[in-house]
Design a protein around this motif. Structure first.
Motif, mmCIF file in Angstrom:
data_model
loop_
_atom_site.group_PDB
_atom_site.id
_atom_site.type_symbol
_atom_site.label_atom_id
_atom_site.label_comp_id
_atom_site.label_asym_id
_atom_site.label_seq_id
_atom_site.Cartn_x
_atom_site.Cartn_y
_atom_site.Cartn_z
ATOM 1 N N VAL A 74 50.488 35.878 18.477
ATOM 2 C CA VAL A 74 51.580 35.997 19.444
ATOM 3 C C VAL A 74 51.090 36.721 20.700
ATOM 4 C CG1 VAL A 74 53.844 37.050 19.860
ATOM 5 C CG2 VAL A 74 53.371 35.916 17.681
ATOM 6 N N LEU A 75 51.356 36.135 21.852
ATOM 7 C CA LEU A 75 50.930 36.691 23.147
ATOM 8 C C LEU A 75 49.426 36.956 23.181
ATOM 9 C CD1 LEU A 75 53.800 39.232 23.985
ATOM 10 C CD2 LEU A 75 53.607 36.827 24.634
ATOM 11 N N ASP A 76 48.664 36.084 22.517
ATOM 12 C CA ASP A 76 47.203 36.249 22.478
ATOM 13 C C ASP A 76 46.788 37.588 21.881
ATOM 14 O OD1 ASP A 76 46.119 33.856 23.288
ATOM 15 O OD2 ASP A 76 46.207 34.344 25.416
ATOM 16 N N GLY A 77 47.645 38.158 21.020
ATOM 17 C CA GLY A 77 47.311 39.421 20.365
ATOM 18 C C GLY A 77 47.526 40.656 21.214
ATOM 19 N N THR A 78 48.230 40.516 22.353
ATOM 20 C CA THR A 78 48.426 41.667 23.246
ATOM 21 C C THR A 78 49.761 42.377 23.034
ATOM 22 O OG1 THR A 78 49.371 40.290 25.005
ATOM 23 C CG2 THR A 78 46.971 40.619 25.024
ATOM 24 N N ALA A 79 50.567 41.911 22.066
ATOM 25 C CA ALA A 79 51.871 42.544 21.826
ATOM 26 C C ALA A 79 51.682 43.978 21.350
ATOM 27 C CB ALA A 79 52.653 41.746 20.790
ATOM 28 N N GLU A 80 52.301 44.936 22.059
ATOM 29 C CA GLU A 80 52.136 46.349 21.716
ATOM 30 C C GLU A 80 53.455 47.051 21.417
ATOM 31 O OE1 GLU A 80 50.024 48.169 24.902
ATOM 32 O OE2 GLU A 80 48.164 47.054 24.558
ATOM 33 N N GLY A 81 54.565 46.577 21.971
ATOM 34 C CA GLY A 81 55.852 47.215 21.725
ATOM 35 C C GLY A 81 56.258 47.102 20.270
ATOM 36 N N PRO A 100 49.958 31.969 22.597
ATOM 37 C CA PRO A 100 50.173 32.305 24.015
ATOM 38 C C PRO A 100 51.530 31.767 24.456
ATOM 39 C CG PRO A 100 47.988 31.356 23.655
ATOM 40 C CD PRO A 100 48.740 31.174 22.380
ATOM 41 N N LEU A 101 52.275 32.554 25.222
ATOM 42 C CA LEU A 101 53.631 32.167 25.623
ATOM 43 C C LEU A 101 53.586 31.024 26.629
ATOM 44 C CD1 LEU A 101 56.669 32.600 25.614
ATOM 45 C CD2 LEU A 101 56.359 34.469 27.224
ATOM 46 N N LEU A 102 54.298 29.947 26.302
ATOM 47 C CA LEU A 102 54.371 28.778 27.176
ATOM 48 C C LEU A 102 55.819 28.335 27.321
ATOM 49 C CD1 LEU A 102 51.462 26.527 25.784
ATOM 50 C CD2 LEU A 102 51.425 27.874 27.897
ATOM 51 N N VAL A 103 56.136 27.813 28.491
ATOM 52 C CA VAL A 103 57.427 27.168 28.720
ATOM 53 C C VAL A 103 57.128 25.779 29.258
ATOM 54 C CG1 VAL A 103 59.641 27.252 29.911
ATOM 55 C CG2 VAL A 103 58.530 29.381 29.212
ATOM 56 N N SER A 104 57.727 24.767 28.655
ATOM 57 C CA SER A 104 57.495 23.390 29.089
ATOM 58 C C SER A 104 58.740 22.843 29.759
ATOM 59 C CB SER A 104 57.124 22.500 27.900
ATOM 60 O OG SER A 104 55.993 23.001 27.229
ATOM 61 N N ASP A 105 58.545 22.082 30.836
ATOM 62 C CA ASP A 105 59.692 21.455 31.486
ATOM 63 C C ASP A 105 59.990 20.110 30.813
ATOM 64 O OD1 ASP A 105 57.855 19.578 32.515
ATOM 65 O OD2 ASP A 105 57.595 20.697 34.373
ATOM 66 N N ASP A 106 61.000 19.429 31.308
ATOM 67 C CA ASP A 106 61.422 18.183 30.666
ATOM 68 C C ASP A 106 60.376 17.082 30.771
ATOM 69 O OD1 ASP A 106 63.806 19.318 29.906
ATOM 70 O OD2 ASP A 106 64.903 18.646 31.680
ATOM 71 N N ALA A 107 59.463 17.201 31.696
ATOM 72 C CA ALA A 107 58.388 16.216 31.834
ATOM 73 C C ALA A 107 57.204 16.528 30.925
ATOM 74 C CB ALA A 107 57.924 16.152 33.284
ATOM 75 N N GLY A 108 57.278 17.673 30.215
ATOM 76 C CA GLY A 108 56.201 18.054 29.308
ATOM 77 C C GLY A 108 55.125 18.903 29.937
ATOM 78 N N ALA A 109 55.277 19.267 31.195
ATOM 79 C CA ALA A 109 54.290 20.132 31.855
ATOM 80 C C ALA A 109 54.457 21.569 31.378
ATOM 81 C CB ALA A 109 54.460 20.056 33.371
ATOM 82 N N HIS A 110 53.328 22.225 31.106
ATOM 83 C CA HIS A 110 53.352 23.597 30.619
ATOM 84 C C HIS A 110 53.345 24.589 31.771
ATOM 85 C CE1 HIS A 110 52.949 22.311 26.543
ATOM 86 N NE2 HIS A 110 51.727 21.832 26.706
ATOM 87 N N HIS A 111 54.136 25.648 31.635
ATOM 88 C CA HIS A 111 54.186 26.736 32.611
ATOM 89 C C HIS A 111 53.874 28.037 31.875
ATOM 90 C CE1 HIS A 111 56.368 24.213 35.648
ATOM 91 N NE2 HIS A 111 56.695 23.570 34.536
ATOM 92 N N SER A 112 52.969 28.829 32.412
ATOM 93 C CA SER A 112 52.624 30.105 31.777
ATOM 94 C C SER A 112 52.693 31.224 32.795
ATOM 95 C CB SER A 112 51.224 30.045 31.160
ATOM 96 O OG SER A 112 50.259 29.755 32.147
ATOM 97 N N LEU A 113 52.817 32.441 32.276
ATOM 98 C CA LEU A 113 52.921 33.630 33.119
ATOM 99 C C LEU A 113 51.576 34.342 33.165
ATOM 100 C CD1 LEU A 113 56.329 34.758 31.650
ATOM 101 C CD2 LEU A 113 55.961 34.335 34.092
#
Length: 258
Positions: free
Chosen positions: A140-147, A8-21
């Motif tokens: 990748v992307l929880d298996g939802t990648a279609e492109g 699953p796509l994740l972005v982490s900030d410098d404090a280690g907190a995860h951000h997801s869409l």
């Protein structure tokens, strides 16, 4: 910041907190930009990944909206100056600018592991391969990648993960951890019954554990599965190993043989 695309796509900030869409189209947009980080991704490529061959009439406008929202998302995740996504005349570029990226980390660990394995440093090789495997959190992307590009990337990730598993088994075998390897490979064969390399590795470690009859049964099982599922005989390397076990070839006793 850190980007994680091996699951699953994740972005982490410098404090280690995860951000997801939460919006799948935005997630696919960011994933596409990440795959080509440092290079231009055209608007046409993004449209193809998001809608394949049936884009809506206002696809270009939608892409523009997704990118605008992504910039806000990345700003909240640590890109305060808005430099991560840059607009170019021909498309868009995502710059890592020192941010961590799990795909790069995975590839570096694989290179390190292979170098250690080649030099006979099996403990160090195994440590690198195990660290690489921990980075793969799921499809990748929880298996939802279609492109087309994202689907190809997801397939590549799964193949690299399986290669990493094979290499880790080779390292364990070279270290003499046979009981552990037998248990691991038995489960992998159940999960991936058409992957001949796992049969080969299990046959070899069973033979080295003085379990020749069981090694031969593994070959017969592989033969039956491949015939029934694919209408094929085992590959040449598997057949050669089978013959070597039948004749108790002394070369099988050498480290990393097979």
């Amino acid at each position: 910041m850190r980007y994680e695309l091996l699951g699953p796509l994740l972005v982490s900030d410098d404090a280690g907190a995860h951000h997801s869409l939460s919006a799948p189209k935005m997630e696919m947009t960011l994933a596409t930009l990440l795959m080509t980080a440092g290079r231009v991704t055209t608007k046409e490529q993004l449209v193809a990944e998001l809608w394949s061959t049936a884009p809506p009439r206002r696809a270009s406008a939608a892409v523009h909206v997704y990118l605008s929202q992504l910039r806000k998302f990345l700003a909240a995740a640590g890109d305060r100056e808005g430099r991560a996504i840059v607009t170019k005349p021909s498309g868009y570029v995502l710059h890592l600018d020192g941010a961590g990226y799990d795909v790069d980390d995975f590839q570096e660990l694989m290179r390190t592991g292979r170098a250690h394995q080649h030099a006979g440093r099996y403990e160090a090789a195994l440590a690198a391969f195990e660290s690489a495997l921990l980075l793969v959190r799921g499809p990748v992307l929880d298996g939802t990648a279609e492109g087309p590009a994202l689907s190809a990337f997801a397939t590549w990730v799964e193949e690299e993960r399986l290669d990493c598993l094979e290499l880790s088994v080779e390292a364990r075998t070279a270290l003499g951890r046979h009981r552990e390897v037998i248990s691991l490979l038995t489960g992998l064969i159940t999960q991936y019954p058409l992957r001949e390399s796992f049969y080969r590795q299990l046959m070899l470690v069973l033979y080295r554990s003085d379990r020749q009859a069981e090694a031969l049964r593994v070959y017969r099982s592989a033969q039956q599965v491949l015939r029934s599922e694919l209408g094929l005989e085992p590959c040449r390397s598997l057949r050669r190993l089978h013959q070597a076990i039948l004749t108790s070839d002394r070369l099988l006793d050498l480290p990393m043989a097979g």
